[in-house]
Design a protein around this motif. Structure first.
Motif, PDB file in Angstrom:
ATOM      1  N   VAL A 141      -7.328 -13.652  20.691  1.00 43.49           N
ATOM      2  CA  VAL A 141      -6.265 -12.927  19.999  1.00 43.49           C
ATOM      3  C   VAL A 141      -6.612 -11.447  19.904  1.00 43.49           C
ATOM      4  CG1 VAL A 141      -4.920 -12.752  17.864  1.00 43.49           C
ATOM      5  CG2 VAL A 141      -5.791 -14.978  18.619  1.00 43.49           C
ATOM      6  N   SER A 142      -5.659 -10.602  20.217  1.00 42.31           N
ATOM      7  CA  SER A 142      -5.795  -9.160  19.993  1.00 42.31           C
ATOM      8  C   SER A 142      -4.718  -8.720  19.011  1.00 42.31           C
ATOM      9  CB  SER A 142      -5.649  -8.374  21.303  1.00 42.31           C
ATOM     10  OG  SER A 142      -6.675  -8.702  22.206  1.00 42.31           O
ATOM     11  N   LEU A 143      -5.144  -8.044  17.949  1.00 41.27           N
ATOM     12  CA  LEU A 143      -4.221  -7.506  16.955  1.00 41.27           C
ATOM     13  C   LEU A 143      -4.296  -5.986  17.007  1.00 41.27           C
ATOM     14  CD1 LEU A 143      -5.027  -9.789  13.861  1.00 41.27           C
ATOM     15  CD2 LEU A 143      -3.281 -10.139  15.628  1.00 41.27           C
ATOM     16  N   ASP A 144      -3.150  -5.342  17.141  1.00 35.21           N
ATOM     17  CA  ASP A 144      -3.064  -3.886  17.255  1.00 35.21           C
ATOM     18  C   ASP A 144      -2.140  -3.392  16.151  1.00 35.21           C
ATOM     19  OD1 ASP A 144      -2.933  -1.239  18.020  1.00 35.21           O
ATOM     20  OD2 ASP A 144      -2.340  -1.639  20.091  1.00 35.21           O
ATOM     21  N   LEU A 145      -2.644  -2.500  15.306  1.00 40.59           N
ATOM     22  CA  LEU A 145      -1.897  -2.061  14.124  1.00 40.59           C
ATOM     23  C   LEU A 145      -1.942  -0.548  13.995  1.00 40.59           C
ATOM     24  CD1 LEU A 145      -0.419  -2.829  11.458  1.00 40.59           C
ATOM     25  CD2 LEU A 145      -2.673  -2.881  10.368  1.00 40.59           C
ATOM     26  N   ALA A 146      -0.764   0.044  13.845  1.00 47.05           N
ATOM     27  CA  ALA A 146      -0.648   1.480  13.574  1.00 47.05           C
ATOM     28  C   ALA A 146       0.190   1.664  12.324  1.00 47.05           C
ATOM     29  CB  ALA A 146      -0.017   2.210  14.759  1.00 47.05           C
ATOM     30  N   VAL A 147      -0.336   2.437  11.385  1.00 45.94           N
ATOM     31  CA  VAL A 147       0.306   2.623  10.080  1.00 45.94           C
ATOM     32  C   VAL A 147       0.344   4.103   9.745  1.00 45.94           C
ATOM     33  CG1 VAL A 147      -0.105   2.300   7.605  1.00 45.94           C
ATOM     34  CG2 VAL A 147      -0.176   0.338   9.137  1.00 45.94           C
ATOM     35  N   SER A 148       1.424   4.520   9.133  1.00 46.66           N
ATOM     36  CA  SER A 148       1.535   5.876   8.605  1.00 46.66           C
ATOM     37  C   SER A 148       1.452   5.823   7.090  1.00 46.66           C
ATOM     38  CB  SER A 148       2.870   6.504   9.028  1.00 46.66           C
ATOM     39  OG  SER A 148       3.026   7.787   8.459  1.00 46.66           O
ATOM     40  N   ALA A 161       0.816  -1.216   0.000  1.00 51.40           N
ATOM     41  CA  ALA A 161       0.000   0.000   0.000  1.00 51.40           C
ATOM     42  C   ALA A 161       0.851   1.268   0.000  1.00 51.40           C
ATOM     43  CB  ALA A 161      -0.927  -0.001   1.205  1.00 51.40           C
ATOM     44  N   GLY A 162       2.171   1.113   0.006  1.00 52.01           N
ATOM     45  CA  GLY A 162       3.040   2.281   0.041  1.00 52.01           C
ATOM     46  C   GLY A 162       3.019   2.995   1.382  1.00 52.01           C
ATOM     47  N   ALA A 163       2.736   2.234   2.449  1.00 50.73           N
ATOM     48  CA  ALA A 163       2.649   2.800   3.797  1.00 50.73           C
ATOM     49  C   ALA A 163       3.815   2.304   4.642  1.00 50.73           C
ATOM     50  CB  ALA A 163       1.318   2.421   4.428  1.00 50.73           C
ATOM     51  N   GLN A 164       3.853   2.762   5.889  1.00 53.62           N
ATOM     52  CA  GLN A 164       4.919   2.366   6.800  1.00 53.62           C
ATOM     53  C   GLN A 164       4.311   1.935   8.131  1.00 53.62           C
ATOM     54  OE1 GLN A 164       5.069   5.816   5.577  1.00 53.62           O
ATOM     55  NE2 GLN A 164       5.839   4.862   3.706  1.00 53.62           N
ATOM     56  N   SER A 165       4.848   0.849   8.685  1.00 49.50           N
ATOM     57  CA  SER A 165       4.436   0.433  10.025  1.00 49.50           C
ATOM     58  C   SER A 165       5.035   1.388  11.054  1.00 49.50           C
ATOM     59  CB  SER A 165       4.914  -0.985  10.313  1.00 49.50           C
ATOM     60  OG  SER A 165       4.768  -1.285  11.694  1.00 49.50           O
ATOM     61  N   CYS A 166       4.252   1.708  12.075  1.00 48.38           N
ATOM     62  CA  CYS A 166       4.756   2.565  13.149  1.00 48.38           C
ATOM     63  C   CYS A 166       5.520   1.775  14.196  1.00 48.38           C
ATOM     64  CB  CYS A 166       3.591   3.295  13.825  1.00 48.38           C
ATOM     65  SG  CYS A 166       2.724   4.458  12.747  1.00 48.38           S
ATOM     66  N   TYR A 167       5.570   0.452  14.062  1.00 43.81           N
ATOM     67  CA  TYR A 167       6.152  -0.384  15.104  1.00 43.81           C
ATOM     68  C   TYR A 167       7.587  -0.824  14.850  1.00 43.81           C
ATOM     69  CZ  TYR A 167       1.403  -0.912  16.905  1.00 43.81           C
ATOM     70  OH  TYR A 167       0.160  -0.671  17.410  1.00 43.81           O
ATOM     71  N   VAL A 168       7.993  -0.975  13.598  1.00 43.23           N
ATOM     72  CA  VAL A 168       9.286  -1.585  13.306  1.00 43.23           C
ATOM     73  C   VAL A 168      10.422  -0.885  14.044  1.00 43.23           C
ATOM     74  CG1 VAL A 168      10.960  -2.091  11.497  1.00 43.23           C
ATOM     75  CG2 VAL A 168       8.540  -2.497  11.082  1.00 43.23           C
ATOM     76  N   ASP A 169      10.459   0.441  13.985  1.00 33.63           N
ATOM     77  CA  ASP A 169      11.528   1.203  14.631  1.00 33.63           C
ATOM     78  C   ASP A 169      11.097   1.808  15.966  1.00 33.63           C
ATOM     79  OD1 ASP A 169      13.277   0.760  12.452  1.00 33.63           O
ATOM     80  OD2 ASP A 169      12.312   2.377  11.332  1.00 33.63           O
ATOM     81  N   ASP A 198       1.157   8.599   3.785  1.00 34.33           N
ATOM     82  CA  ASP A 198       1.155   9.991   3.324  1.00 34.33           C
ATOM     83  C   ASP A 198       1.233  10.974   4.489  1.00 34.33           C
ATOM     84  OD1 ASP A 198       0.986   9.200   0.642  1.00 34.33           O
ATOM     85  OD2 ASP A 198      -1.189   9.082   0.735  1.00 34.33           O
ATOM     86  N   GLY A 199       2.014  10.597   5.511  1.00 32.58           N
ATOM     87  CA  GLY A 199       2.292  11.515   6.601  1.00 32.58           C
ATOM     88  C   GLY A 199       1.266  11.563   7.710  1.00 32.58           C
ATOM     89  N   VAL A 200       0.249  10.680   7.671  1.00 29.80           N
ATOM     90  CA  VAL A 200      -0.774  10.655   8.716  1.00 29.80           C
ATOM     91  C   VAL A 200      -0.901   9.231   9.254  1.00 29.80           C
ATOM     92  CG1 VAL A 200      -3.163  11.153   9.328  1.00 29.80           C
ATOM     93  CG2 VAL A 200      -2.020  12.539   7.604  1.00 29.80           C
ATOM     94  N   VAL A 201      -1.028   9.118  10.587  1.00 33.71           N
ATOM     95  CA  VAL A 201      -1.087   7.827  11.251  1.00 33.71           C
ATOM     96  C   VAL A 201      -2.527   7.474  11.617  1.00 33.71           C
ATOM     97  CG1 VAL A 201      -0.473   6.601  13.391  1.00 33.71           C
ATOM     98  CG2 VAL A 201       1.254   7.968  12.171  1.00 33.71           C
ATOM     99  N   ALA A 202      -2.854   6.190  11.490  1.00 32.96           N
ATOM    100  CA  ALA A 202      -4.102   5.641  12.026  1.00 32.96           C
ATOM    101  C   ALA A 202      -3.756   4.408  12.850  1.00 32.96           C
ATOM    102  CB  ALA A 202      -5.080   5.297  10.916  1.00 32.96           C
ATOM    103  N   ASP A 203      -4.518   4.164  13.905  1.00 35.61           N
ATOM    104  CA  ASP A 203      -4.205   3.126  14.887  1.00 35.61           C
ATOM    105  C   ASP A 203      -5.507   2.437  15.279  1.00 35.61           C
ATOM    106  OD1 ASP A 203      -3.046   1.622  16.900  1.00 35.61           O
ATOM    107  OD2 ASP A 203      -2.390   3.328  18.105  1.00 35.61           O
ATOM    108  N   SER A 204      -5.510   1.102  15.277  1.00 39.82           N
ATOM    109  CA  SER A 204      -6.731   0.375  15.616  1.00 39.82           C
ATOM    110  C   SER A 204      -6.366  -0.992  16.167  1.00 39.82           C
ATOM    111  CB  SER A 204      -7.619   0.220  14.377  1.00 39.82           C
ATOM    112  OG  SER A 204      -8.856  -0.397  14.689  1.00 39.82           O
ATOM    113  N   ALA A 205      -7.280  -1.571  16.945  1.00 36.91           N
ATOM    114  CA  ALA A 205      -7.075  -2.908  17.497  1.00 36.91           C
ATOM    115  C   ALA A 205      -8.390  -3.663  17.520  1.00 36.91           C
ATOM    116  CB  ALA A 205      -6.491  -2.833  18.906  1.00 36.91           C
ATOM    117  N   ILE A 206      -8.302  -4.977  17.334  1.00 33.52           N
ATOM    118  CA  ILE A 206      -9.467  -5.853  17.412  1.00 33.52           C
ATOM    119  C   ILE A 206      -9.108  -7.080  18.237  1.00 33.52           C
ATOM    120  CG2 ILE A 206     -10.487  -5.113  15.225  1.00 33.52           C
ATOM    121  CD1 ILE A 206      -9.305  -7.632  13.920  1.00 33.52           C
TER     122      ILE A 206
END
Length: 257
Positions: free
Chosen positions: A97-104, A51-59, A106-114
């Motif tokens: 199971v709980s999955l928590d994902l934050a992605v950036s 999707a051309g995005a970046q994970s907020c977690y790797v670094d 185009d310079g904006v972050v969204a964060d969600s968990a289920i």
């Protein structure tokens, strides 16, 4: 820092939120008995990169973790509730199971968990916990809007959790998002109405009620990241990123399909 987004950036926030929501729903659909947590992480990586995005977690390397996190998604199972570090574990029938994902994007972050239960064994107590976090999240979103005090949002979340009989930990909770993943204001999962920061249009908030069945105390796993219930009881976690608008509130991480 509390970041207020210019209205021109809201479409980018919507795109980031839709991406996070759809990745989580895809991962949930693919997760079954025998699925390895490392496969979930690998699938998340592929969808984020495509999707051309970046994970907020790797670094991600905050003071409370043994950073950098080094993976693309948080995978928490059963007594793990937050910051679950993906590892070599195959899901079993009845695992929560709980999955928590934050992605950036185009310079904006969204964060969600289920949270969800895999397999045929669906323990009623686990389903009740998931339901309580989802209802608490909905209650917080329903209250939020321009001019509303942050304490009103926290109170709405906490009222649902308390009425359902769950202890509430306030060390970790919701937070602001924007150009980065974790920003002010902190949004505790319980609070006093009429108190705190007054919400403004352009503010993005990640609201995230999470609970443990019989305790409000956390312990940190040997991996330095995974937070578990101190008693070994099961846990659940739900989260949406919302935008405060001039007209009210918009859920950015609602599934589009």
């Amino acid at each position: 820092m509390i970041e207020i987004l210019d209205p021109s950036r809201l479409p980018r926030a919507r795109a980031a939120g839709a991406l996070v929501a759809d990745i989580l729903q895809t991962l949930k659909a693919r997760s079954d008995v025998g699925t390895n947590l490392l496969d979930i992480d690998r699938w998340a990586q592929g969808m984020i990169v495509d999707a051309g995005a970046q994970s907020c977690y790797v670094d991600y390397a905050p003071s409370f973790g043994r950073g950098p996190f080094g993976h693309y998604i948080c995978t928490s199972v059963n007594d793990a509730v937050l910051h679950g570090l993906p590892h070599d574990y195959a899901l079993r029938d009845g695992d929560l199971v709980s999955l928590d994902l934050a992605v950036s994007k185009d310079g904006v972050v969204a964060d969600s968990a289920i949270s969800f239960v895999v397999g045929a064994d669906q323990p009623p107590e686990s389903l009740a916990m998931i339901d309580a976090t989802e209802r608490a999240l909905a209650a917080g979103i329903a209250v939020a809007g321009p001019g509303v005090r942050l304490g009103d949002v926290s109170h709405a979340i906490g009222s649902v959790l308390s009425e359902a009989g769950y202890p509430i930990n306030t060390e970790f909770g919701g937070h602001g998002v924007g150009s980065t993943m974790h920003q002010d204001p902190h949004v505790p999962n319980t609070g006093r109405p009429g108190r705190g920061y007054r919400l403004r249009p352009g503010l993005l908030l990640a609201l995230e009620p999470w609970i443990m069945a019989d305790t409000d105390a956390l312990v940190t796993d040997a991996d330095g990241w995974t937070l578990r219930s101190a008693t070994g009881c099961r846990t659940a976690h739900s989260e949406h990123t919302i935008a405060i608008t001039a007209d009210g509130t918009e859920i950015l991480t609602a599934p589009t399909r």
